[in-house]
Design a protein around this motif. Structure first.
Motif, PDB file in Angstrom:
ATOM      1  N   ALA A  69       0.838  -1.208   0.000  1.00  0.00           N
ATOM      2  CA  ALA A  69       0.000   0.000   0.000  1.00  0.00           C
ATOM      3  C   ALA A  69       0.870   1.255   0.000  1.00  0.00           C
ATOM      4  O   ALA A  69       0.611   2.209  -0.746  1.00  0.00           O
ATOM      5  N   ALA A  70       1.897   1.270   0.832  1.00  0.00           N
ATOM      6  CA  ALA A  70       2.802   2.425   0.872  1.00  0.00           C
ATOM      7  C   ALA A  70       3.525   2.583  -0.466  1.00  0.00           C
ATOM      8  O   ALA A  70       3.720   3.707  -0.951  1.00  0.00           O
ATOM      9  N   GLY A  71       3.922   1.479  -1.046  1.00  0.00           N
ATOM     10  CA  GLY A  71       4.597   1.531  -2.345  1.00  0.00           C
ATOM     11  C   GLY A  71       3.696   2.100  -3.421  1.00  0.00           C
ATOM     12  O   GLY A  71       4.133   2.893  -4.268  1.00  0.00           O
ATOM     13  N   TYR A  72       2.439   1.711  -3.388  1.00  0.00           N
ATOM     14  CA  TYR A  72       1.475   2.240  -4.360  1.00  0.00           C
ATOM     15  C   TYR A  72       1.294   3.744  -4.148  1.00  0.00           C
ATOM     16  O   TYR A  72       1.246   4.516  -5.121  1.00  0.00           O
ATOM     17  N   ALA A  73       1.207   4.164  -2.875  1.00  0.00           N
ATOM     18  CA  ALA A  73       1.052   5.600  -2.577  1.00  0.00           C
ATOM     19  C   ALA A  73       2.245   6.394  -3.117  1.00  0.00           C
ATOM     20  O   ALA A  73       2.075   7.476  -3.684  1.00  0.00           O
ATOM     21  N   GLN A  76       2.105   6.469  -6.971  1.00  0.00           N
ATOM     22  CA  GLN A  76       1.026   7.317  -7.486  1.00  0.00           C
ATOM     23  C   GLN A  76       1.207   8.790  -7.107  1.00  0.00           C
ATOM     24  O   GLN A  76       0.443   9.652  -7.555  1.00  0.00           O
ATOM     25  N   GLY A  77       2.151   9.058  -6.199  1.00  0.00           N
ATOM     26  CA  GLY A  77       2.489  10.444  -5.897  1.00  0.00           C
ATOM     27  C   GLY A  77       1.704  11.087  -4.774  1.00  0.00           C
ATOM     28  O   GLY A  77       1.766  12.304  -4.607  1.00  0.00           O
ATOM     29  N   PHE A  78       0.967  10.304  -3.975  1.00  0.00           N
ATOM     30  CA  PHE A  78       0.233  10.901  -2.866  1.00  0.00           C
ATOM     31  C   PHE A  78       0.757  10.475  -1.498  1.00  0.00           C
ATOM     32  O   PHE A  78       0.130  10.753  -0.473  1.00  0.00           O
ATOM     33  N   ALA A  79       1.927   9.850  -1.453  1.00  0.00           N
ATOM     34  CA  ALA A  79       2.474   9.382  -0.173  1.00  0.00           C
ATOM     35  C   ALA A  79       2.748  10.543   0.775  1.00  0.00           C
ATOM     36  O   ALA A  79       2.471  10.449   1.979  1.00  0.00           O
ATOM     37  N   GLU A  80       3.272  11.624   0.256  1.00  0.00           N
ATOM     38  CA  GLU A  80       3.608  12.757   1.125  1.00  0.00           C
ATOM     39  C   GLU A  80       2.350  13.481   1.601  1.00  0.00           C
ATOM     40  O   GLU A  80       2.288  13.930   2.753  1.00  0.00           O
ATOM     41  N   ASP A  81       1.349  13.599   0.743  1.00  0.00           N
ATOM     42  CA  ASP A  81       0.072  14.195   1.182  1.00  0.00           C
ATOM     43  C   ASP A  81      -0.551  13.336   2.273  1.00  0.00           C
ATOM     44  O   ASP A  81      -1.152  13.853   3.212  1.00  0.00           O
ATOM     45  N   PHE A  98     -14.894 -12.063   3.844  1.00  0.00           N
ATOM     46  CA  PHE A  98     -14.091 -12.794   4.817  1.00  0.00           C
ATOM     47  C   PHE A  98     -12.849 -13.427   4.191  1.00  0.00           C
ATOM     48  O   PHE A  98     -12.632 -14.632   4.243  1.00  0.00           O
ATOM     49  N   GLN A  99     -12.068 -12.552   3.624  1.00  0.00           N
ATOM     50  CA  GLN A  99     -10.683 -12.784   3.212  1.00  0.00           C
ATOM     51  C   GLN A  99      -9.992 -11.482   3.594  1.00  0.00           C
ATOM     52  O   GLN A  99     -10.426 -10.407   3.136  1.00  0.00           O
ATOM     53  N   ILE A 100      -8.950 -11.545   4.451  1.00  0.00           N
ATOM     54  CA  ILE A 100      -8.383 -10.294   4.959  1.00  0.00           C
ATOM     55  C   ILE A 100      -7.956  -9.372   3.811  1.00  0.00           C
ATOM     56  O   ILE A 100      -7.512  -9.833   2.760  1.00  0.00           O
ATOM     57  N   HIS A 101      -8.103  -8.103   4.066  1.00  0.00           N
ATOM     58  CA  HIS A 101      -7.747  -7.093   3.061  1.00  0.00           C
ATOM     59  C   HIS A 101      -7.505  -5.774   3.758  1.00  0.00           C
ATOM     60  O   HIS A 101      -8.121  -5.457   4.774  1.00  0.00           O
ATOM     61  N   LEU A 102      -6.592  -5.042   3.185  1.00  0.00           N
ATOM     62  CA  LEU A 102      -6.261  -3.707   3.665  1.00  0.00           C
ATOM     63  C   LEU A 102      -6.924  -2.701   2.733  1.00  0.00           C
ATOM     64  O   LEU A 102      -6.754  -2.781   1.512  1.00  0.00           O
ATOM     65  N   HIS A 103      -7.687  -1.771   3.310  1.00  0.00           N
ATOM     66  CA  HIS A 103      -8.224  -0.660   2.524  1.00  0.00           C
ATOM     67  C   HIS A 103      -7.163   0.445   2.495  1.00  0.00           C
ATOM     68  O   HIS A 103      -6.629   0.825   3.543  1.00  0.00           O
ATOM     69  N   LEU A 104      -6.887   0.979   1.321  1.00  0.00           N
ATOM     70  CA  LEU A 104      -6.061   2.178   1.175  1.00  0.00           C
ATOM     71  C   LEU A 104      -6.986   3.297   0.710  1.00  0.00           C
ATOM     72  O   LEU A 104      -7.623   3.192  -0.353  1.00  0.00           O
ATOM     73  N   LEU A 105      -7.093   4.345   1.533  1.00  0.00           N
ATOM     74  CA  LEU A 105      -7.970   5.479   1.250  1.00  0.00           C
ATOM     75  C   LEU A 105      -7.120   6.728   1.125  1.00  0.00           C
ATOM     76  O   LEU A 105      -6.265   6.985   1.990  1.00  0.00           O
ATOM     77  N   ALA A 106      -7.363   7.504   0.076  1.00  0.00           N
ATOM     78  CA  ALA A 106      -6.501   8.658  -0.184  1.00  0.00           C
ATOM     79  C   ALA A 106      -7.164   9.589  -1.170  1.00  0.00           C
ATOM     80  O   ALA A 106      -8.276   9.350  -1.620  1.00  0.00           O
ATOM     81  N   GLY A 107      -6.453  10.663  -1.474  1.00  0.00           N
ATOM     82  CA  GLY A 107      -6.887  11.567  -2.525  1.00  0.00           C
ATOM     83  C   GLY A 107      -7.552  12.829  -2.041  1.00  0.00           C
ATOM     84  O   GLY A 107      -7.894  13.699  -2.843  1.00  0.00           O
ATOM     85  N   ALA A 108      -7.777  12.937  -0.729  1.00  0.00           N
ATOM     86  CA  ALA A 108      -8.383  14.125  -0.132  1.00  0.00           C
ATOM     87  C   ALA A 108      -8.169  14.023   1.373  1.00  0.00           C
ATOM     88  O   ALA A 108      -7.927  12.931   1.892  1.00  0.00           O
ATOM     89  N   PRO A 109      -8.275  15.146   2.103  1.00  0.00           N
ATOM     90  CA  PRO A 109      -8.234  15.034   3.565  1.00  0.00           C
ATOM     91  C   PRO A 109      -9.397  14.161   4.030  1.00  0.00           C
ATOM     92  O   PRO A 109     -10.543  14.370   3.624  1.00  0.00           O
ATOM     93  N   LEU A 110      -9.107  13.192   4.859  1.00  0.00           N
ATOM     94  CA  LEU A 110     -10.115  12.237   5.314  1.00  0.00           C
ATOM     95  C   LEU A 110     -10.647  12.662   6.678  1.00  0.00           C
ATOM     96  O   LEU A 110      -9.895  13.150   7.520  1.00  0.00           O
ATOM     97  N   GLY A 111     -11.933  12.450   6.904  1.00  0.00           N
ATOM     98  CA  GLY A 111     -12.517  12.764   8.201  1.00  0.00           C
ATOM     99  C   GLY A 111     -12.011  11.822   9.273  1.00  0.00           C
ATOM    100  O   GLY A 111     -11.388  10.799   8.983  1.00  0.00           O
TER     101      GLY A 111
END
Ligand code: 5GP
Length: 117
Positions: A69-73, A76-81, A98-111
């Motif tokens: 996930a960090a590598g993708y960020a 894609q250029g949003f790791a620093e944001d 019910f298969q483990i998964h990590l959500h990656l949420l980005a692209g705007a300030p998150l609540g």
């Protein structure tokens, strides 16, 4: 052990998905119902239903999801944001697949999260 979740079907290419990354350990694809401008799911290829089922010897599997996930960020250029990663577990966590998964949420300030109950 069920290897018949919707995510296993995506891994086996039995149903389509917008796949953004894949290697021998995991697959990453866009969430069908995005909760942020960027919403990608990182899913291991090893069958593990919930975080409760991860064994001590499987720590690397979970670590690989976070690193991917960090590598993708970064790619894609949003790791620093910044971004958020989330893993839901069982009913109170809101887990629906019910298969483990990590959500990656980005692209705007998150609540803030976890404040409604
Ligand atoms: P959970 O609620 O288990 O933490 O997350 C499951 C996620 O999978 C949800 O955000 C949901 O929108 C997503 N999802 C469910 N079915 C599909 C599907 O068929 N394709 C994709 N790409 N995402 C799905």
């Amino acid at each position: 052990m069920s290897d018949d979740t919707i995510f296993h079907k995506i891994i086996r290419r039995e149903i389509p998905a917008d796949i953004v990354f894949e290697d021998e350990h995991l697959i990453a694809f866009r969430d069908i119902a995005p909760q942020a401008p960027v919403h990608v799911l990182f899913v291991p290829k090893t069958q593990i239903a919930t975080l409760n089922d991860v064994q001590a010897g499987q720590a690397e599997i979970v670590g690989k999801l976070a690193i991917a996930a960090a590598g993708y960020a970064k790619q894609q250029g949003f790791a620093e944001d910044g971004y958020r990663i989330v893993m839901n577990c069982n009913a109170h966590g809101g887990q629906t697949v019910f298969q483990i998964h990590l959500h990656l949420l980005a692209g705007a300030p998150l609540g803030r999260f976890g404040t409604t109950f």
